[in-house]
Write a protein that holds these residues in place. Structure first.
Motif, short mmCIF file in Angstrom:
data_model
loop_
_atom_site.label_atom_id
_atom_site.label_comp_id
_atom_site.label_asym_id
_atom_site.label_seq_id
_atom_site.Cartn_x
_atom_site.Cartn_y
_atom_site.Cartn_z
N THR A 145 0.83 -1.21 0.00
CA THR A 145 0.00 0.00 0.00
C THR A 145 0.87 1.26 0.00
O THR A 145 0.58 2.23 -0.72
CB THR A 145 -0.94 0.00 1.23
N PHE A 146 1.95 1.23 0.78
CA PHE A 146 2.89 2.35 0.84
C PHE A 146 3.49 2.64 -0.53
O PHE A 146 3.53 3.79 -0.98
CB PHE A 146 3.99 2.04 1.87
N SER A 159 17.63 -3.45 -5.57
CA SER A 159 18.71 -2.48 -5.79
C SER A 159 18.22 -1.04 -5.63
O SER A 159 19.01 -0.13 -5.42
CB SER A 159 19.33 -2.67 -7.18
N GLU A 160 16.91 -0.82 -5.73
CA GLU A 160 16.34 0.52 -5.58
C GLU A 160 16.00 0.85 -4.13
O GLU A 160 15.68 1.99 -3.81
CB GLU A 160 15.07 0.65 -6.41
N LEU A 161 16.02 -0.15 -3.27
CA LEU A 161 15.67 0.05 -1.87
C LEU A 161 16.77 0.85 -1.18
O LEU A 161 17.89 0.39 -1.04
CB LEU A 161 15.48 -1.31 -1.17
N THR A 162 16.44 2.06 -0.78
CA THR A 162 17.42 2.97 -0.17
C THR A 162 16.95 3.34 1.24
O THR A 162 15.81 3.06 1.64
CB THR A 162 17.56 4.26 -0.99
N TYR A 163 17.83 4.01 1.95
CA TYR A 163 17.50 4.49 3.28
C TYR A 163 16.29 5.43 3.24
O TYR A 163 15.45 5.39 4.13
CB TYR A 163 18.71 5.20 3.91
N ILE A 164 16.20 6.23 2.20
CA ILE A 164 15.08 7.19 2.07
C ILE A 164 13.75 6.45 2.01
O ILE A 164 12.78 6.83 2.67
CB ILE A 164 15.25 8.07 0.79
N ILE A 165 13.69 5.36 1.23
CA ILE A 165 12.45 4.59 1.11
C ILE A 165 12.10 3.95 2.45
O ILE A 165 10.93 3.96 2.88
CB ILE A 165 12.57 3.53 -0.01
N ILE A 166 13.10 3.42 3.14
CA ILE A 166 12.86 2.80 4.44
C ILE A 166 12.35 3.86 5.44
O ILE A 166 11.40 3.62 6.18
CB ILE A 166 14.15 2.11 4.95
N HIS A 167 12.99 5.02 5.41
CA HIS A 167 12.57 6.13 6.29
C HIS A 167 11.13 6.54 5.95
O HIS A 167 10.30 6.75 6.85
CB HIS A 167 13.53 7.30 6.13
#
Length: 190
Positions: A145-146, A159-167
């Motif tokens: 959903t996010f 490979s696209e999963l970054t700290y920004i996405i996690i945050h």
């Protein structure tokens, strides 16, 4: 740094089959690491084996055919190495699994969630409770959903999963979903 890869053939000297032949074994090296792949499925007479050249000695049809099989194995491994060298996923285990045909591609977050949740489902009642399994499914649903709400996507490459996405996912759990800080932290751990 230049990556050094090589495949080495050797005889399993402590074993001889019913025909009096010894299996040819395969080991791969990547820089300073090594990994044994096991038998090539080829068995040869020990007396015909040239351990320096890692091939059979002689010019008979059977010898040439066997040496060609070994060449094909070696070139196949080189092809796998060249393909993986272009990615960041190069490792001996990855080369071995590609060679043996056991490659399991987990390239996106949702395929990783699916694989993980299937593995957890098998453990329900053994080492994992049904409630824990439910938490993993809820986490996956929230993440889907996010992605849809924030990025208008149904999936994302690892490979696209970054700290920004996690945050952003953490903020999403606390604001849009309305989880309290402890629940959001536990969902993030999940």
């Amino acid at each position: 740094m230049k990556t050094i890869f090589r495949a080495v053939f050797y005889l399993r000297s402590n074993y001889v089959n019913k025909e009096g032949k010894t299996p040819v074994m395969l080991r791969i090296y990547l820089n300073n690491e090594r990994l044994s792949i096991g038998s090539t499925g080829i068995a040869v007479q020990q007396s015909q084996w040239d351990s320096e050249k890692e091939r059979l000695k002689g010019r008979t049809t059977e010898v040439l055919s066997t040496n060609l099989e070994l060449d094909n194995i070696q070139s196949g491994l080189q092809t796998i190495f060249k393909k993986l060298e272009m990615t960041d996923a190069i490792s001996l285990e990855r080369i071995k699994s590609e060679y043996l045909g056991k490659k399991e591609e987990v390239e996106t977050m949702m395929t990783l969630f699916d694989k993980h949740n299937k593995d957890i489902a098998k453990q329900v009642g053994i080492s994992v409770s049904a409630a824990t399994f439910q938490k993993y499914n809820v986490c996956k649903r929230h993440f889907m959903t996010f992605l849809q709400d924030k990025y208008k996507r149904s999936d994302i490459r690892l490979s696209e999963l970054t700290y920004i996405i996690i945050h952003d996912f953490d903020i999403y759990l606390r604001t849009v979903v309305g989880q309290n800080p402890n629940t959001a932290t536990k969902t993030m751990k999940t």
